[in-house]
Design a protein around this motif. Sequence first.
Motif, short mmCIF file in Angstrom:
data_model
loop_
_atom_site.label_atom_id
_atom_site.label_comp_id
_atom_site.label_asym_id
_atom_site.label_seq_id
_atom_site.Cartn_x
_atom_site.Cartn_y
_atom_site.Cartn_z
N ASN A 1 25.08 24.66 83.54
CA ASN A 1 25.21 25.50 82.34
C ASN A 1 23.96 25.50 81.47
OD1 ASN A 1 28.14 24.90 83.17
ND2 ASN A 1 28.36 26.53 81.68
N PHE A 2 22.79 25.59 82.13
CA PHE A 2 21.55 25.71 81.35
C PHE A 2 21.48 27.06 80.65
CE2 PHE A 2 20.39 26.94 85.73
CZ PHE A 2 19.88 28.21 85.52
N THR A 3 22.39 27.98 80.99
CA THR A 3 22.48 29.24 80.25
C THR A 3 22.84 29.02 78.79
OG1 THR A 3 24.73 29.46 81.10
CG2 THR A 3 23.02 30.68 82.25
N ASP A 4 23.30 27.81 78.45
CA ASP A 4 23.55 27.47 77.05
C ASP A 4 22.34 27.73 76.17
OD1 ASP A 4 26.19 26.64 77.33
OD2 ASP A 4 25.68 24.54 77.62
N PHE A 5 21.14 27.69 76.76
CA PHE A 5 19.92 27.75 75.97
C PHE A 5 19.18 29.08 76.08
CE2 PHE A 5 20.35 23.31 77.74
CZ PHE A 5 21.09 22.85 76.65
N ASP A 6 19.77 30.02 76.82
CA ASP A 6 19.10 31.31 76.99
C ASP A 6 18.86 32.02 75.67
OD1 ASP A 6 18.96 30.94 79.68
OD2 ASP A 6 20.34 32.54 80.24
N ALA A 7 19.84 31.95 74.77
CA ALA A 7 19.70 32.64 73.48
C ALA A 7 18.53 32.08 72.68
CB ALA A 7 20.99 32.53 72.68
N LEU A 8 18.32 30.76 72.76
CA LEU A 8 17.17 30.16 72.07
C LEU A 8 15.86 30.70 72.61
CD1 LEU A 8 18.38 26.45 71.93
CD2 LEU A 8 17.82 27.85 69.93
N LYS B 1 34.33 25.99 63.39
CA LYS B 1 33.47 26.16 62.23
C LYS B 1 32.57 24.95 62.13
CE LYS B 1 37.04 24.45 59.01
NZ LYS B 1 37.83 24.79 57.81
N CYS B 2 31.41 25.21 61.59
CA CYS B 2 30.41 24.17 61.42
C CYS B 2 30.67 23.51 60.07
CB CYS B 2 29.03 24.82 61.48
SG CYS B 2 27.70 23.67 61.56
N ASP C 1 33.31 30.81 61.82
CA ASP C 1 33.42 31.85 62.86
C ASP C 1 32.48 31.61 64.05
OD1 ASP C 1 35.29 33.19 61.25
OD2 ASP C 1 33.69 34.19 60.14
N LEU C 2 32.46 30.40 64.55
CA LEU C 2 31.70 30.10 65.75
C LEU C 2 32.60 30.24 66.98
CD1 LEU C 2 29.82 26.90 64.54
CD2 LEU C 2 28.91 29.21 64.68
N PHE C 3 32.00 30.50 68.12
CA PHE C 3 32.77 30.61 69.35
C PHE C 3 32.03 29.88 70.46
CE2 PHE C 3 29.90 34.21 69.06
CZ PHE C 3 29.27 34.20 70.29
N GLY C 4 32.75 29.51 71.50
CA GLY C 4 32.17 28.85 72.66
C GLY C 4 33.27 28.51 73.65
N TYR C 5 33.00 27.57 74.55
CA TYR C 5 34.00 27.18 75.52
C TYR C 5 33.74 25.75 75.97
CZ TYR C 5 30.34 28.62 78.84
OH TYR C 5 29.15 28.77 79.52
N ASN D 1 25.75 31.92 69.15
CA ASN D 1 26.11 32.34 67.80
C ASN D 1 24.83 32.55 66.97
OD1 ASN D 1 29.30 31.77 67.49
ND2 ASN D 1 28.39 30.24 68.82
N ASP D 2 24.57 33.79 66.59
CA ASP D 2 23.28 34.16 66.00
C ASP D 2 22.97 33.38 64.72
OD1 ASP D 2 22.96 36.04 68.04
OD2 ASP D 2 23.93 37.62 66.87
N LYS D 3 23.93 33.29 63.81
CA LYS D 3 23.67 32.63 62.52
C LYS D 3 23.45 31.13 62.71
CE LYS D 3 25.41 32.26 57.78
NZ LYS D 3 26.53 32.58 56.86
N TYR D 4 24.26 30.50 63.56
CA TYR D 4 24.09 29.07 63.82
C TYR D 4 22.73 28.80 64.45
CZ TYR D 4 24.64 24.51 66.02
OH TYR D 4 24.44 23.21 66.42
N ARG D 5 22.37 29.59 65.43
CA ARG D 5 21.09 29.40 66.14
C ARG D 5 19.92 29.51 65.18
NH1 ARG D 5 21.81 33.28 69.24
NH2 ARG D 5 20.44 34.86 68.33
N ARG D 6 19.92 30.55 64.36
CA ARG D 6 18.80 30.74 63.41
C ARG D 6 18.79 29.65 62.35
NH1 ARG D 6 13.98 31.31 63.08
NH2 ARG D 6 14.25 32.80 64.80
#
Length: 510
Positions: free
Chosen positions: A268-275, A383-384, A398-402, A453-458
């Motif tokens: 699951n290295f796709t976890d970091f694709d958004a970064l 939620k964070c 409003d975070l999401f994942g699995y 999650n865009d806001k969390y990542r930024r």
Amino acid sequence: MTKHIMLQGTSSHVGKSILTTALCRIFYQEGMSVVPFKAQNMALNSYVTKDGDEMGRAQVAQAEAAGLEPFVEMNPVLLKPTGNACSQVILMGKAVGNMSAREYHKGYSLKAFDTVKEAIRRLEERFDMMVIEGAGSPAEVNLKANDIVNMRIAKYLNAPVLLIADIDRGGALASLVGTLELLEPDERALVKGLIINKFRGDVTILQPALDFLEEKTGKPVLGVIPYLPDLGIEDEDSVSLDDKKTQAKDKVNAPIKIAVIQTPKISNFTDFDALSKEDDINLYYVKEGQEIGDADLILLPGSKNTTEDMLYLRDSGMEKALNEAHEKNIPIIGICGGYQMLGEKISDPLHTESDNDSVKGLGFLPMETTFVEKKLTSQVEAKCLSWEFLGEKLSIDDLFGYEIHMGTTKFTKEANHPFMITKRADKDVQVAEGMINQEQNVMGAYIHGIFDNDKYRRSLINILRKRKGLEALPVSTNYAAAKQAAFNRLADTVRQNMNMEKLREILQEA
């Protein structure tokens, strides 16, 4: 009546998954009810559906390209390698046990084919078009008798096959001719066209080779697809990590550097694709013999065999490098298996992953993990909580994942939890998740996909930016929209470089 088109390759990693994704998008854009399908996938990158079923990540991207929510019939059999020629077998989204390659291919695979046929039946009831992906090569003579993903599927459905070769790695002509030569006459008859993939240069120079192929094989060359760097579409497995390293070089001057520790059983290295899509991030992978460098953040990814990967860190000297980085106050974040490795001990009394009874962890977090027999697979909302990382507060709803894990983690000291899971498998819950150390520089959690999650990542990137004296930046990357744009770009490229009229003729004749 459902139409079928199947994409097979002369070998692994020739572009079957990507071209399947492209055709899914093209047919979807044309208003068709289209679904991807791969009978059996071998990959360490997996996903959890809304129903809590586990399936291959490649079929998830294909489903998204087809405008669908992923569901397990798209990939009824998933093999997750655990090491020593052994894999965990996932049947219709649920783990049924670990099997050796011999046990699976000589005994189980043909039994699983009944489940595959039932998945096909359900898909045919709902969709007008199936875009089917094969695996590896259909000409592996040692595997063909028990193969359930290539020509057995094509013959079962009488599906026309497009055979793909990767010209970038060389030997494409020989691969195509040789593969056809090794097929049985009835299998060869199902191959209706050839595709040259990942071509760089002037296609007119290639024309004599294309003419030769058509004359030699009697099969039309349907297209020459150009090499597409940085597609922005999630990769199927770790064989594609070399591509990611090449891309990282293009962002060497980005101000924020993030190192991902690459272990042998990385998953699951796709976890970091958004970064990696953020302009101010240079994300790179580090394995044995390579330097972590002056990273601003270190990521420990998931693992299909956590104890073995922990021992790899220790034996390879990477544990020492992580300890040195920790002493320099370089922050570390672990996801799933990486989170477990951050603790004091990992125990596997039932030997669910390996023969190791217990392995000492990195010791950065006061916790211990014990593997249990049942795997937890569920989509989650979270939620964070208002927590601090590197002295900066972070609070996001409003975070999401699995979740995909077999370990139960207990804390040996009072824990500061970064997340609260508020919904698991569509049920309202209140479950504290993850841990941050007292020094606020090591954090871990079980939630995959959290960086999507865009806001969390930024927000997390901005904490790293502030630490370097850089100003915070607003959210500028909509990761979900970027993926949709990537699907459209891929579809446009394939449409422009493939004989779509001939493809439609093949579909009409099927």
